[in-house]
Design an enzyme around this catalytic site. Structure first.
Site, PDB file in Angstrom:
ATOM      1  N   SER A  22      35.796  21.869  82.527  1.00 34.41           N
ATOM      2  CA  SER A  22      35.365  20.897  81.527  1.00 34.41           C
ATOM      3  C   SER A  22      33.913  20.474  81.788  1.00 34.41           C
ATOM      4  O   SER A  22      33.022  21.316  81.819  1.00 34.41           O
ATOM      5  CB  SER A  22      36.328  19.705  81.517  1.00 34.41           C
ATOM      6  OG  SER A  22      36.119  18.897  80.385  1.00 34.41           O
ATOM      7  N   ASP A 116      42.837  25.156  73.528  1.00 33.42           N
ATOM      8  CA  ASP A 116      42.092  23.984  73.982  1.00 33.42           C
ATOM      9  C   ASP A 116      41.861  23.040  72.800  1.00 33.42           C
ATOM     10  O   ASP A 116      41.343  23.449  71.761  1.00 33.42           O
ATOM     11  CB  ASP A 116      40.754  24.451  74.557  1.00 33.42           C
ATOM     12  CG  ASP A 116      39.962  23.342  75.215  1.00 33.42           C
ATOM     13  OD1 ASP A 116      40.325  22.163  75.058  1.00 33.42           O
ATOM     14  OD2 ASP A 116      38.968  23.667  75.885  1.00 33.42           O
ATOM     15  N   HIS A 147      43.231  23.078  77.739  1.00 37.66           N
ATOM     16  CA  HIS A 147      41.928  22.775  78.336  1.00 37.66           C
ATOM     17  C   HIS A 147      41.962  22.766  79.859  1.00 37.66           C
ATOM     18  O   HIS A 147      41.070  23.309  80.508  1.00 37.66           O
ATOM     19  CB  HIS A 147      41.456  21.410  77.823  1.00 37.66           C
ATOM     20  CG  HIS A 147      40.067  21.046  78.239  1.00 37.66           C
ATOM     21  ND1 HIS A 147      38.957  21.700  77.761  1.00 37.66           N
ATOM     22  CD2 HIS A 147      39.604  20.095  79.100  1.00 37.66           C
ATOM     23  CE1 HIS A 147      37.862  21.166  78.296  1.00 37.66           C
ATOM     24  NE2 HIS A 147      38.230  20.192  79.111  1.00 37.66           N
TER      25      HIS A 147
END
Length: 205
Positions: A22, A116, A147
């Site tokens: 991320s 995601d 994600h």
């Protein structure tokens, strides 16, 4: 009272490996772009540009693409879907915010979950790779994975609270597909790092 000895940690070198997920993947890609000692980078569901905060490195200042929180929508369970919060980095107005991946000297493994719900990770990976020589990057893309792709046996975290978020955040992912993605990607990540950094088994004790 006796204390347990604290282990002495050493960097084997000469090259360094970086793994990020991320926002951490954004940072990892930036490190690979600016630090030649980073020879192996694992980018997991990150971005190809700087978002939120500008980056200052030595005499360089790179502006960030501003978040657009007003574009967030609610999922069927009331969590925030932030996929629209990240403006399209292909907009010419944001070209100066791109991470200069063309400067990366090492290798990058891009890991993507196609389910995601934070942003379009596959598109973001492809945009970052388009600026790199093909031999310096590789893409692993997993349908049904969300994600937060983590090590094997980690439970699927499809929704969770996040600091400063008024509601839980949706990360996406289907349980079975996500689990398979974690198992496969973990093996690929280990092999990638061992190939470019050297096997732990070869370390002298």
């Amino acid at each position: 009272a006796s204390q347990l000895p604290f282990p002495t940690l050493q960097v084997r070198g000469p090259g360094l490996g970086v793994v990020g997920v991320s926002k951490g993947a954004e940072v990892a890609l930036a490190m690979a772009s600016f630090l030649p000692q980073v020879v192996a980078t694992v980018w997991i569901n990150g971005t190809p540009s700087f978002y939120g905060n500008p980056v200052v490195y030595k005499d360089l200042r790179i502006p960030a693409i501003p978040y657009q929180p007003e574009r967030a929508v609610f999922t069927e369970v009331g969590a925030l879907d932030n996929s629209a919060v990240f403006p399209d980095p292909r907009d010419p107005a944001y070209s100066s915010s791109a991470i200069p991946t063309e400067k990366i000297r090492g290798k990058v493994l891009f890991v993507v979950g196609e389910a995601d719900r934070s942003f379009d990770s596959k598109l973001f990976a492809q945009l970052a790779m388009a600026r790199m020589p093909p031999e310096n990057c590789r893409l692993l893309s997993y349908p049904g994975a969300g994600h937060l792709i983590e090590p094997p046996c980690s439970p699927l975290c499809s929704t969770s609270s996040m600091r400063k978020s008024p509601r839980p955040v949706a990360w996406g992912g289907e349980a079975q597909a996500h689990a398979k993605a974690q198992e496969h990607s973990w093996q690929e990540i280990i092999q990638f790092l061992e190939f470019h950094l050297g096997s732990v088994a070869s370390r002298k004790l």
